[in-house]
Design a protein around this motif. Structure first.
Motif, short mmCIF file in Angstrom:
data_model
loop_
_atom_site.label_atom_id
_atom_site.label_comp_id
_atom_site.label_asym_id
_atom_site.label_seq_id
_atom_site.Cartn_x
_atom_site.Cartn_y
_atom_site.Cartn_z
N GLU A 64 33.20 -22.59 -0.93
CA GLU A 64 32.15 -21.65 -0.52
C GLU A 64 32.38 -20.28 -1.13
N LEU A 65 33.66 -19.86 -1.19
CA LEU A 65 34.00 -18.57 -1.79
C LEU A 65 33.68 -18.56 -3.27
N ARG A 66 34.00 -19.65 -3.95
CA ARG A 66 33.71 -19.76 -5.37
C ARG A 66 32.20 -19.68 -5.64
N LEU A 67 31.43 -20.39 -4.82
CA LEU A 67 29.98 -20.42 -4.99
C LEU A 67 29.36 -19.05 -4.71
N LYS A 68 29.88 -18.35 -3.68
CA LYS A 68 29.36 -17.01 -3.36
C LYS A 68 29.63 -16.03 -4.50
N TYR A 69 30.82 -16.12 -5.08
CA TYR A 69 31.15 -15.25 -6.21
C TYR A 69 30.22 -15.53 -7.39
N GLN A 70 29.99 -16.79 -7.68
CA GLN A 70 29.09 -17.14 -8.79
C GLN A 70 27.67 -16.68 -8.51
N GLN A 71 27.28 -16.76 -7.24
CA GLN A 71 25.94 -16.30 -6.87
C GLN A 71 25.81 -14.79 -7.10
N LEU A 72 26.83 -14.03 -6.73
CA LEU A 72 26.81 -12.59 -6.94
C LEU A 72 26.76 -12.25 -8.43
N GLN A 73 27.48 -13.03 -9.24
CA GLN A 73 27.58 -12.74 -10.66
C GLN A 73 26.34 -13.11 -11.46
N PHE A 74 25.64 -14.13 -11.02
CA PHE A 74 24.58 -14.66 -11.87
C PHE A 74 23.16 -14.53 -11.31
N ASN A 75 23.00 -13.93 -10.12
CA ASN A 75 21.63 -13.73 -9.66
C ASN A 75 21.00 -12.55 -10.39
N GLU A 76 19.70 -12.41 -10.31
CA GLU A 76 18.97 -11.36 -11.02
C GLU A 76 18.33 -10.37 -10.05
N LEU A 77 18.94 -10.21 -8.88
CA LEU A 77 18.45 -9.25 -7.91
C LEU A 77 18.76 -7.83 -8.37
N TRP A 78 18.13 -6.83 -7.74
CA TRP A 78 18.35 -5.45 -8.15
C TRP A 78 19.81 -5.04 -7.96
N ILE A 79 20.39 -5.45 -6.84
CA ILE A 79 21.84 -5.37 -6.67
C ILE A 79 22.31 -6.77 -6.29
N PRO A 80 23.47 -7.20 -6.76
CA PRO A 80 23.91 -8.58 -6.54
C PRO A 80 23.94 -9.00 -5.08
N CYS A 81 24.29 -8.06 -4.17
CA CYS A 81 24.44 -8.41 -2.75
C CYS A 81 23.20 -8.06 -1.93
N GLU A 82 22.06 -8.02 -2.58
CA GLU A 82 20.82 -7.58 -1.91
C GLU A 82 20.54 -8.36 -0.62
N HIS A 83 20.86 -9.65 -0.61
CA HIS A 83 20.61 -10.48 0.57
C HIS A 83 21.74 -10.43 1.60
N ASP A 84 22.83 -9.76 1.26
CA ASP A 84 24.01 -9.73 2.14
C ASP A 84 24.34 -8.35 2.67
N ILE A 85 23.84 -7.30 2.04
CA ILE A 85 24.29 -5.95 2.36
C ILE A 85 23.94 -5.53 3.79
N ALA A 86 22.89 -6.11 4.35
CA ALA A 86 22.51 -5.77 5.73
C ALA A 86 23.57 -6.21 6.73
N ASN A 87 24.39 -7.18 6.35
CA ASN A 87 25.42 -7.70 7.25
C ASN A 87 26.78 -7.02 7.07
N VAL A 88 26.84 -6.09 6.13
CA VAL A 88 28.11 -5.39 5.88
C VAL A 88 28.36 -4.38 7.00
N ASP A 89 29.60 -4.31 7.44
CA ASP A 89 30.00 -3.40 8.50
C ASP A 89 29.62 -1.96 8.16
N THR A 90 29.00 -1.25 9.11
CA THR A 90 28.53 0.12 8.89
C THR A 90 29.66 1.06 8.52
N PHE A 91 30.81 0.90 9.17
CA PHE A 91 31.97 1.76 8.89
C PHE A 91 32.45 1.55 7.46
N THR A 92 32.54 0.29 7.03
CA THR A 92 32.96 -0.02 5.66
C THR A 92 32.00 0.61 4.65
N LEU A 93 30.71 0.48 4.92
CA LEU A 93 29.69 1.03 4.03
C LEU A 93 29.82 2.56 3.93
#
Length: 422
Positions: free
Chosen positions: A112-141
């Motif tokens: 799953e980790l390998r697939l997620k990394y490949q997804q981040l590297q090869f998608n054509e979204l404006w930012i690679p984590c566009e579909h995931d950034i909403a779930n990132v911890d607010t403090f980390t951000l």
């Protein structure tokens, strides 16, 4: 699978926990080591327990064990302190230049980790984590964005170091080069920089109270006064430049470096040079007036310039426009020069002079300013990140250009959290 990802997996211990050597000895990683960014083994000063023996030394990582020999590490004494060779496949035996056998570990990576990394590297979204950034911890951000502000402010440090060497530690000359580069607004940044580097600012200071002579020097140094000219004003500029060129032994750059194609006329380099002339003339070359960040109104006023009368009816030398038009430096351009040039210059100046109080004032100033409006900030808002200040806006611009655009998810705290949650 690239080695950068394997380095990341090793550094953050994201492999499956059961580690054994190819000869079936149990491995306990006490410390993975410090990542090496220069030549030599990939990780220095690792601490690893293999069987019942504690080892301290270096770690080398390859996708395939055969790469050790392809890269000729077996002949290089710099790799004799390697205590573990980590591979993804084909782990067998590794020999160093002293003919000593090095333990080999074939790590297992979560699919799953390998697939997620490949997804981040090869998608054509404006930012690679566009579909995931909403779930990132607010403090980390928040912490990462604050850190990126300092990284952006220090971005020009290496360049300024080089300019200081070239100018014998003349900070005014350095600022002149930075200011000129900013008037290129990206597409003509390089020729503006080259023009500035070949034009001693001390000469401009001598003529700061004479806008015509300033314009003659800058247009001449830009290479626009080499050809035969027809209009009286252009001829006068050339005559003045030819005199000053001989007097100061000046050398112009080649005018073919300038780009006009697909630019709006107001962005033509000729207009930008004329505006730059007005800034230097208005400030009388006293850049300390341009560096007063505590009075934004005064700073904007100093940058609120329009070129000489000739440029109301011209966009290029010798070519008259169809109508008269004022060509002042716009508000958005003024702010871009302030945030991209003046503020970073002041910050690095404070760093070089160990002025912590000034550094804090600069950072506070950015947090007090409303965020600028541009296409990049609009895109960040669309993915759910809205900057509250110019400090945050600058960080997000840096994040997009230096990390997201280059798919450096492994070096980004947001990308790290996305992968770790996987």
């Amino acid at each position: 699978m690239n080695e950068e990802f394997l380095h990341y997996i090793w550094q953050h211990k994201l492999y499956k926990p059961e580690l054994i050597t190819t000869d079936e000895q149990r491995i306990e990683v006490i410390h993975p080591g410090t990542k090496n960014t220069d030549g030599g083994p990939d990780f220095f000063n690792a601490k690893i327990k293999i069987g019942n023996t504690l080892w301290a030394g270096n770690v080398e990582i390859h996708y395939d064990e055969k790469e050790w020999y392809m890269h000729q590490h077996h002949l290089d004494s710099a790799y004799d302190n390697v205590i573990l060779h980590v591979v993804q496949q084909n782990g067998s035996n590794t020999i160093n230049s002293k003919k000593r056998e090095i333990p080999v570990c074939q790590i297992q990576i979560n699919e799953e980790l390998r697939l997620k990394y490949q997804q981040l590297q090869f998608n054509e979204l404006w930012i690679p984590c566009e579909h995931d950034i909403a779930n990132v911890d607010t403090f980390t951000l928040k912490q990462w964005i604050e850190r990126l502000l300092i990284e952006r402010l220090e971005e020009k440090n290496e360049w300024i170091e080089q300019l200081l060497i070239e100018s014998n530690n003349n900070w005014d000359q350095v600022f002149f080069v930075l200011l000129c580069r900013s008037f290129g607004f990206g597409i003509n940044g390089l020729p503006f920089e080259l023009m500035a580097r070949q034009t001693p600012f001390t000469i401009l200071l001598k003529h700061a109270d004479n806008p015509f002579q300033l314009e003659a020097i800058l247009f001449g140094q830009a290479g626009f006064l080499k050809n035969e000219l027809k209009v009286t004003y252009s001829i006068s500029l050339k005559k003045e430049y030819d005199f000053l060129k001989t007097k100061y032994d000046l050398t112009p750059i080649n005018n073919h470096l300038w780009k006009f194609l697909r630019l709006r006329p107001n962005n033509f380099p000729t207009i930008r040079i004329a505006q730059l002339t007005s800034v230097i003339s208005k400030s009388k070359g006293q850049f300390d007036k341009l560096l007063c960040i505590h009075d934004k109104k005064t700073l904007l006023e100093l940058l609120n310039v329009e070129p000489s009368k000739y440029w109301k009816t011209h966009y290029r030398l010798d070519i008259e426009a169809s109508s008269s038009k004022t060509k002042s430096l716009g508000k958005s351009s003024q702010l871009r020069i302030i945030y991209n040039t003046i503020i970073p210059y002041l910050f690095i100046y404070a760093v070089k002079h160990n002025n912590e109080e000034q550094k804090e004032k600069i950072i506070d100033y950015l947090y007090q300013q409303p965020p600028e409006k541009n296409a990049i900030i609009d895109k960040w808002k669309a993915v759910g990140i809205t900057p509250e200040s110019e400090a945050t806006a600058q960080s997000l611009i840096h994040l997009k250009s230096k990390y997201c655009k280059q798919k450096k998810c492994l070096s980004c705290h947001i990308g790290h959290e996305v992968l770790c949650k996987t």
